[in-house]
Structures are given as C-alpha cells and as structure tokens.
Write a protein that holds these residues in place. Structure first.
Motif, short mmCIF file in Angstrom:
data_model
loop_
_atom_site.label_atom_id
_atom_site.label_comp_id
_atom_site.label_asym_id
_atom_site.label_seq_id
_atom_site.Cartn_x
_atom_site.Cartn_y
_atom_site.Cartn_z
N GLY A 184 20.15 18.27 -0.04
CA GLY A 184 19.13 17.24 0.08
C GLY A 184 19.70 15.83 -0.04
O GLY A 184 20.92 15.63 -0.10
N ASP B 1 17.85 20.40 -4.20
CA ASP B 1 18.50 21.05 -3.06
C ASP B 1 19.89 20.43 -2.90
O ASP B 1 20.00 19.23 -2.63
CB ASP B 1 17.67 20.84 -1.80
N GLN C 164 11.91 19.55 -4.00
CA GLN C 164 12.67 20.46 -4.84
C GLN C 164 14.14 20.02 -4.87
O GLN C 164 14.62 19.31 -3.97
CB GLN C 164 12.58 21.89 -4.34
N SER D 165 14.97 17.54 -1.63
CA SER D 165 14.48 17.70 -0.26
C SER D 165 13.02 18.13 -0.29
O SER D 165 12.54 18.67 -1.29
CB SER D 165 15.32 18.72 0.52
#
Length: 235
Positions: free
Chosen positions: A137, A134, A132, A121
């Motif tokens: 995400g 996530d 990063q 995400s």
C-alpha cells in the motif's frame, strides 16, 4: 459554538459560529463530527452546502485546503481564493503544516511516544470499503505521544506525517489501542458514543517572514466527559 446538532443538521449560521481564524488568505473552522466535507456515497448534507456563508465579501466561496473524515471533529483549513489554495496546497504537500489530533483510545501503548510506519490500502467489500495495513500500500506514518493513562484507556496526541484516509484510526487499531467509539476499526459500544478523535490544533507557516499561525479547536461537548477523566476541563 462547540456542539454537534442533535438532529444531525448543521445550518449555515452554525458553521459561521464555528469560525476559529480568519485572514486575507485562510480560514480555519471547527468542523462538527457527523458532517462530511463533500458529497460521498452516504449522501445527505455536507460542509460544501454551507461554504457561501464564509465568503466575507469575496466574490467566491472558500474551498477546502485538506480534508477531515465525516466522524472527525476539529480544525479544518480553507483557502479563500485560488492563489491562497495554491499556497496552502504546497504547504500541505511539502509536509510543512503540522496537524495535531487528540484521541481517547482503548488500551495503552508501550512507552510514552513513538512512530507508526504501516502502509495502507483501500479494500472493497460487500458493505462498502475500508482501509487496511498492506505492505504493497501507500506509505503512512503517524507520530504519537501519551498525554494520560487511566482505567485501561489512554489520551494520545497524534500527528499524521502523511495524509492517508482513516490513517490514525487504522494505525491505532493495528497497534492494539483502537480509538474509543470507532465502529469500523475498533470495538464501538453504545456507551462510547461517537468516535473520540478530534483535530485539536493546526500550525500553518502561511507567511514566510512571520511565525506559523497556530489554531486550536475546543473539545466537543460529546467528548468532554471522557477528557474530564484525564483532568482536561474547558468549561
């Protein structure tokens, strides 16, 4: 033409010399590192500023069928008109286009090949944004293979099976082997130079009754010293 311009500009004639493949539907160019494919928050010159030179007699310029990050060099596919872009768009969306990247990374993976499945995400911060890992995400999947190991570095072939922003950079860094020269997700140093990530090849099954079109981009001059250490010589 295989060298990034030292002044950071990429005149239209340079882009023309970077043409790797051309037919009635598709172009493939060797995008230089440091050139954004479209306008972003950093501003400045973009590849879009030079697409008119690639019309080759058609009334409209070609347009991007996918994207490469600003700092990534190599194979970039363009569609020459609307119907071509629609066909290419379907092929990319259905995962039928194979993209192979070469990278030099710091460290070495356990094993010789594998897959990285880590959702990603985008995160906003004071300096801008980055990506990063996530759990909430978007799914992101990368296939990797070791092509060489030497003095604490590795030469990898990376195949993104999804197309998330900075996917290869974040995946490699998270696994403990950041891409050489990555100032955002890795441990970039002055001696490392620019990001050592290159879109080496693309395979496009553009015509149903023909073999896929396979195009390779030569290693940029800025990377050749590192790749030469692994025995790769394209001079």
């Amino acid at each position: 033409m295989n060298e990034d311009r030292p002044d950071g500009t990429h005149a239209s004639q340079d882009i023309m010399r970077r043409l790797l493949y051309r037919d009635a539907l598709m172009l493939v160019i060797d995008k230089p590192a440091g050139l954004a494919v479209h306008r972003d928050s950093k501003g400045g010159e973009t590849l879009s500023d030079h697409l008119d030179v690639l019309r080759f007699g058609l009334p409209r310029r070609p347009e991007l069928a996918h994207r490469l990050d600003r700092e990534t060099s190599g194979c970039l596919v363009l569609g020459r008109h609307r119907k071509a872009l629609e066909r290419l768009g379907r092929l990319f969306a259905e995962g039928k286009v194979t993209k192979t990247y070469w990278a030099i990374v710091e460290g070495t993976p356990d094993g010789d090949a594998g897959e990285i499945a880590l959702p990603l995400s985008q995160v906003e911060h004071d300096q801008g944004w980055n990506m990063q890992v996530d759990p909430a995400g978007l799914p992101a999947l990368t296939r990797w293979r070791v092509l060489g190991r030497l003095d604490g570095k590795s030469w990898l072939a990376l195949e993104p099976l999804t197309g998330r922003t900075h996917q290869l950079r974040v995946h490699c860094a998270t696994m403990g082997w950041p891409i050489l020269g990555d100032g955002v997700y890795g441990r970039a140093t002055r001696s490392a130079g620019r990001l050592h990530l290159h879109a080496r090849a693309v395979s496009v099954p553009l015509y149903p009754k023909r073999a896929p079109i396979v195009v390779e981009a030569p290693i940029p001059l800025r990377m050749r010293r590192q790749f030469a250490q692994f025995g790769v010589d394209e001079d």
